[in-house]
Design a protein around this motif. Structure first.
Motif, mmCIF file in Angstrom:
data_model
loop_
_atom_site.group_PDB
_atom_site.id
_atom_site.type_symbol
_atom_site.label_atom_id
_atom_site.label_comp_id
_atom_site.label_asym_id
_atom_site.label_seq_id
_atom_site.Cartn_x
_atom_site.Cartn_y
_atom_site.Cartn_z
ATOM 1 N N ALA A 70 0.860 -1.185 0.000
ATOM 2 C CA ALA A 70 0.000 0.000 0.000
ATOM 3 C C ALA A 70 0.896 1.235 0.000
ATOM 4 O O ALA A 70 2.083 1.162 0.329
ATOM 5 C CB ALA A 70 -0.895 -0.015 1.233
ATOM 6 N N THR A 71 0.299 2.380 -0.352
ATOM 7 C CA THR A 71 1.067 3.616 -0.448
ATOM 8 C C THR A 71 0.360 4.757 0.260
ATOM 9 O O THR A 71 -0.847 4.925 0.125
ATOM 10 C CB THR A 71 1.262 4.012 -1.930
ATOM 11 N N LEU A 72 1.127 5.537 1.002
ATOM 12 C CA LEU A 72 0.690 6.818 1.526
ATOM 13 C C LEU A 72 1.393 7.853 0.666
ATOM 14 O O LEU A 72 2.626 7.867 0.592
ATOM 15 C CB LEU A 72 1.093 6.989 2.994
ATOM 16 N N GLY A 73 0.615 8.697 -0.007
ATOM 17 C CA GLY A 73 1.216 9.658 -0.925
ATOM 18 C C GLY A 73 0.819 11.086 -0.625
ATOM 19 O O GLY A 73 -0.221 11.341 -0.011
ATOM 20 N N PHE A 74 1.655 11.993 -1.067
ATOM 21 C CA PHE A 74 1.424 13.424 -0.920
ATOM 22 C C PHE A 74 1.494 14.068 -2.291
ATOM 23 O O PHE A 74 2.421 13.789 -3.059
ATOM 24 C CB PHE A 74 2.490 14.048 -0.007
ATOM 25 N N LEU B 54 6.224 19.536 1.835
ATOM 26 C CA LEU B 54 7.244 18.622 2.354
ATOM 27 C C LEU B 54 8.640 18.966 1.858
ATOM 28 O O LEU B 54 9.596 18.249 2.150
ATOM 29 C CB LEU B 54 6.902 17.180 1.970
ATOM 30 N N ASP B 55 8.763 20.049 1.126
ATOM 31 C CA ASP B 55 10.040 20.431 0.523
ATOM 32 C C ASP B 55 11.171 20.382 1.549
ATOM 33 O O ASP B 55 11.055 20.923 2.640
ATOM 34 C CB ASP B 55 9.965 21.846 -0.043
ATOM 35 N N ASP B 56 12.246 19.713 1.152
ATOM 36 C CA ASP B 56 13.422 19.601 2.002
ATOM 37 C C ASP B 56 14.639 19.555 1.092
ATOM 38 O O ASP B 56 15.037 18.484 0.631
ATOM 39 C CB ASP B 56 13.327 18.346 2.869
ATOM 40 N N LYS C 178 1.396 17.125 9.429
ATOM 41 C CA LYS C 178 1.466 18.479 9.998
ATOM 42 C C LYS C 178 2.340 19.379 9.129
ATOM 43 O O LYS C 178 2.005 20.541 8.879
ATOM 44 C CB LYS C 178 1.991 18.440 11.432
ATOM 45 N N LYS C 179 3.467 18.834 8.686
ATOM 46 C CA LYS C 179 4.371 19.627 7.838
ATOM 47 C C LYS C 179 3.721 19.935 6.491
ATOM 48 O O LYS C 179 3.849 21.019 5.952
ATOM 49 C CB LYS C 179 5.686 18.853 7.634
ATOM 50 N N ALA C 180 3.003 18.948 5.949
ATOM 51 C CA ALA C 180 2.385 19.093 4.631
ATOM 52 C C ALA C 180 1.339 20.204 4.584
ATOM 53 O O ALA C 180 1.183 20.851 3.551
ATOM 54 C CB ALA C 180 1.754 17.770 4.207
ATOM 55 N N VAL C 181 0.628 20.430 5.687
ATOM 56 C CA VAL C 181 -0.462 21.404 5.666
ATOM 57 C C VAL C 181 -0.047 22.813 6.049
ATOM 58 O O VAL C 181 -0.824 23.752 5.928
ATOM 59 C CB VAL C 181 -1.640 20.982 6.595
ATOM 60 N N ARG C 182 1.164 22.997 6.507
ATOM 61 C CA ARG C 182 1.568 24.347 6.985
ATOM 62 C C ARG C 182 1.584 25.371 5.896
ATOM 63 O O ARG C 182 1.508 25.197 4.751
ATOM 64 C CB ARG C 182 2.896 24.309 7.698
#
Length: 151
Positions: A109-113, A119-121, A147-151
């Protein structure tokens, strides 16, 4: 996990597989349903929970726990189905999503963004994660990523 499943994508032929065609049809139906019923977090969440209930194990358990983690980490995200799978939107755009292994006959399975996730790093970062189970450490990492994705 059991033997590797036959991939749903036949990259050599350039033809959409039956699974891909079904996902596209599901997405078209989702858009029609959204327009018909209007936007509402409660009815969209019910649709997501219904999709989760339709999944086979272990995808069902993974998706159900991810649903809890994602909404605890970012309660403002709106659950909605996306290509027949659970997705979580911000400002109408799906930010994070789950894709079960069974959906496209994949090994995991996959959790994707999506690209709207923050999420930039540096110049390179992951935007999808393979899931076979969820440990407490995995759950904490996912909560932080959301949390990081929604900021």
């Amino acid at each position: 996990m059991s033997e590797a499943k036959k991939p749903a994508t036949d990259e050599s032929s350039g033809v959409f597989t039956a699974e891909e065609k079904a996902a596209m049809k599901e997405r078209a139906n989702e858009v029609k349903a959204e327009k018909k019923r209007g936007k509402g977090k409660e009815s969209d969440e019910q649709a997501v929970l219904a999709k989760i209930a339709e999944l086979t194990e272990p995808d069902r358990s993974l998706a159900a726990r991810l649903h809890e983690i994602i909404l605890e980490a970012a309660p403002d995200l709106a659950p909605k189905t996306w290509y027949g799978m659970p997705g979580y939107a911000k400002d109408g755009k799906v930010l994070v999503f789950f894709q079960g292994a069974d959906k496209f006959k994949t090994r995991y399975a996959t959790l994707g963004f999506n690209d709207s996730a923050k999420l930039d790093d540096g110049s390179m970062w992951p935007n999808a994660y393979a899931l076979t189970e969820l440990t407490a450490a995995d759950e904490a990492t996912i909560a932080e990523l959301v949390k990081k994705a929604v900021r």
